[in-house]
Design an enzyme around this catalytic site. Sequence first.
Site, PDB file in Angstrom:
ATOM      1  N   ASP A   1      -0.095  -6.324   7.938  1.00 66.15           N
ATOM      2  CA  ASP A   1      -1.257  -5.563   7.470  1.00 66.15           C
ATOM      3  C   ASP A   1      -2.157  -6.564   6.757  1.00 66.15           C
ATOM      4  O   ASP A   1      -1.841  -7.039   5.669  1.00 66.15           O
ATOM      5  CB  ASP A   1      -0.802  -4.442   6.522  1.00 66.15           C
TER       6      ASP A   1
ATOM      7  N   TYR B   1       0.847  -1.196   0.000  1.00 67.34           N
ATOM      8  CA  TYR B   1       0.000   0.000   0.000  1.00 67.34           C
ATOM      9  C   TYR B   1       0.887   1.252   0.000  1.00 67.34           C
ATOM     10  O   TYR B   1       1.728   1.424   0.891  1.00 67.34           O
ATOM     11  CB  TYR B   1      -0.901  -0.037   1.237  1.00 67.34           C
TER      12      TYR B   1
HETATM   13  C1  LIG Z   1      -6.386   1.815   3.150  1.00 72.18           C
HETATM   14  C2  LIG Z   1      -5.221   1.022   3.588  1.00 72.18           C
HETATM   15  C3  LIG Z   1      -4.363   1.493   4.596  1.00 72.18           C
HETATM   16  C4  LIG Z   1      -4.532   2.849   5.238  1.00 72.18           C
HETATM   17  O1  LIG Z   1      -5.733   2.950   5.955  1.00 72.18           O
HETATM   18  P1  LIG Z   1      -6.551   4.330   6.107  1.00 72.18           P
HETATM   19  O2  LIG Z   1      -7.716   3.908   6.942  1.00 72.18           O
HETATM   20  O3  LIG Z   1      -6.928   4.787   4.739  1.00 72.18           O
HETATM   21  O4  LIG Z   1      -5.664   5.293   6.812  1.00 72.18           O
HETATM   22  C5  LIG Z   1      -3.301   0.679   4.964  1.00 72.18           C
HETATM   23  N1  LIG Z   1      -3.092  -0.520   4.392  1.00 72.18           N
HETATM   24  C6  LIG Z   1      -3.894  -1.008   3.421  1.00 72.18           C
HETATM   25  C7  LIG Z   1      -3.617  -2.348   2.832  1.00 72.18           C
HETATM   26  C8  LIG Z   1      -4.983  -0.256   2.992  1.00 72.18           C
HETATM   27  O5  LIG Z   1      -5.766  -0.732   2.015  1.00 72.18           O
END
Ligand SMILES: *Cc1c(COP(=O)(O)O)cnc(C)c1O
Length: 380
Positions: free
Chosen positions: A178, A105
């Site tokens: 993540d 991301y």
């Molecule tokens: C959207 C996203 C983020 C960031 O999150 P926000 O809520 O937009 O701050 C981080 N990692 C991934 C994989 C995402 O899709």
Amino acid sequence: MDLKEMHPDTLLAQAGGAIDLASGGVVPPIQPSTTFVRDADYAPLNPANTYARDHNDAVRQAEAVLTQLEGGDAALLFPSGMAAIAALFRTVPTGGRVIVQSGIYWGTTKWIREFCERRQVVMDEVDASDAAALMAACATGAAHLVWIETPSNPWLKIVDIAVAKKAARSCGALLAVDSTAASPILTNPLKLGADVVMHSTTKVINGHSDVLGGVLVARDPGAVWDEIANDRASAGAVMGPFEAWLLLRGMRTLPLRVERMCENAMKVARFLEDHPAVEAVWYPGLESHPGHELAKRQMPQGFGFLMSFLVKGDRDTALKVAGRLGLFHRATSLGGVESLVEHRHTIEPHTGIPETLLRISVGTEKADDLIADLGQALGQ
Ligand SMILES: *Cc1c(COP(=O)(O)O)cnc(C)c1O
């Protein structure tokens, strides 16, 4: 019934607790108060609440559900996914070292690069879907944190979480995952050895594209966790009660949404794979995907709702396909009930993303309608 015994579907259907005793309501109440009274002896009426910057009841309820869903011991909600990521990285000491998966991301990569430069933290970027490359990066010296994202966005790479844990352990680092594109329904990284799992709850966990949020969930929370919790309260980075309430509301249908979205995505991926105007499709559910076998083990209930494909032609052809789509909204983000399409090269031209790549997030619409829309946009 004890939270720990409940199937996730049951836990989520009643997310936030069964009954509000004060009103008899079957959904949790919202308490927006920023301050809380003390009695005549100056003891807080409710010892959990003195001032809303530290915490609030709706956030505690949502955190309890997320902790249980991921099989962790504690969760901390933040006002966005990026705020959650930043809170974790801020525990890395000045002069420390982090190992970060490449091609993830873009918002994450950008923030971590800037942070590391400011704080003289060494940042090594490595393709963590290549286990040997990750092991080799860890073998070059001690690190504080290994950060992976699986499936990765927008390349859809699958990282073996158990192997990444071995690599992280070999250099004394915590493993953080993540797992936004997987959701807690499809993968539970803590159960595979990760120390911390992060989600942008803005995406599928809330699922209705109407509230920003992020969460960290940990197993065996230690000193680092206390530091994050303390800093969140002191620095005032807690999620507000309205957002947490909306999140609880969204989560009640999470298993249903994920099930439908995975089914739809599989059908869409097969359609795209066979389409003469499409050069390649990256979706972990396809046998042609290099991470398919691993995904089958790590995401046994479905391969998610995110995919990328290359349109035959050039940048202009891809943009025209996006422009002709009627059901898919041309917008960033993912994981909502409505399908979205994005031309990532327009957003991050410098990261080597192909000009003909379209990334789609498949929603809960009827698969036939989505396929018909893609068909007319690609030209049949
Ligand atoms: C959207 C996203 C983020 C960031 O999150 P926000 O809520 O937009 O701050 C981080 N990692 C991934 C994989 C995402 O899709």
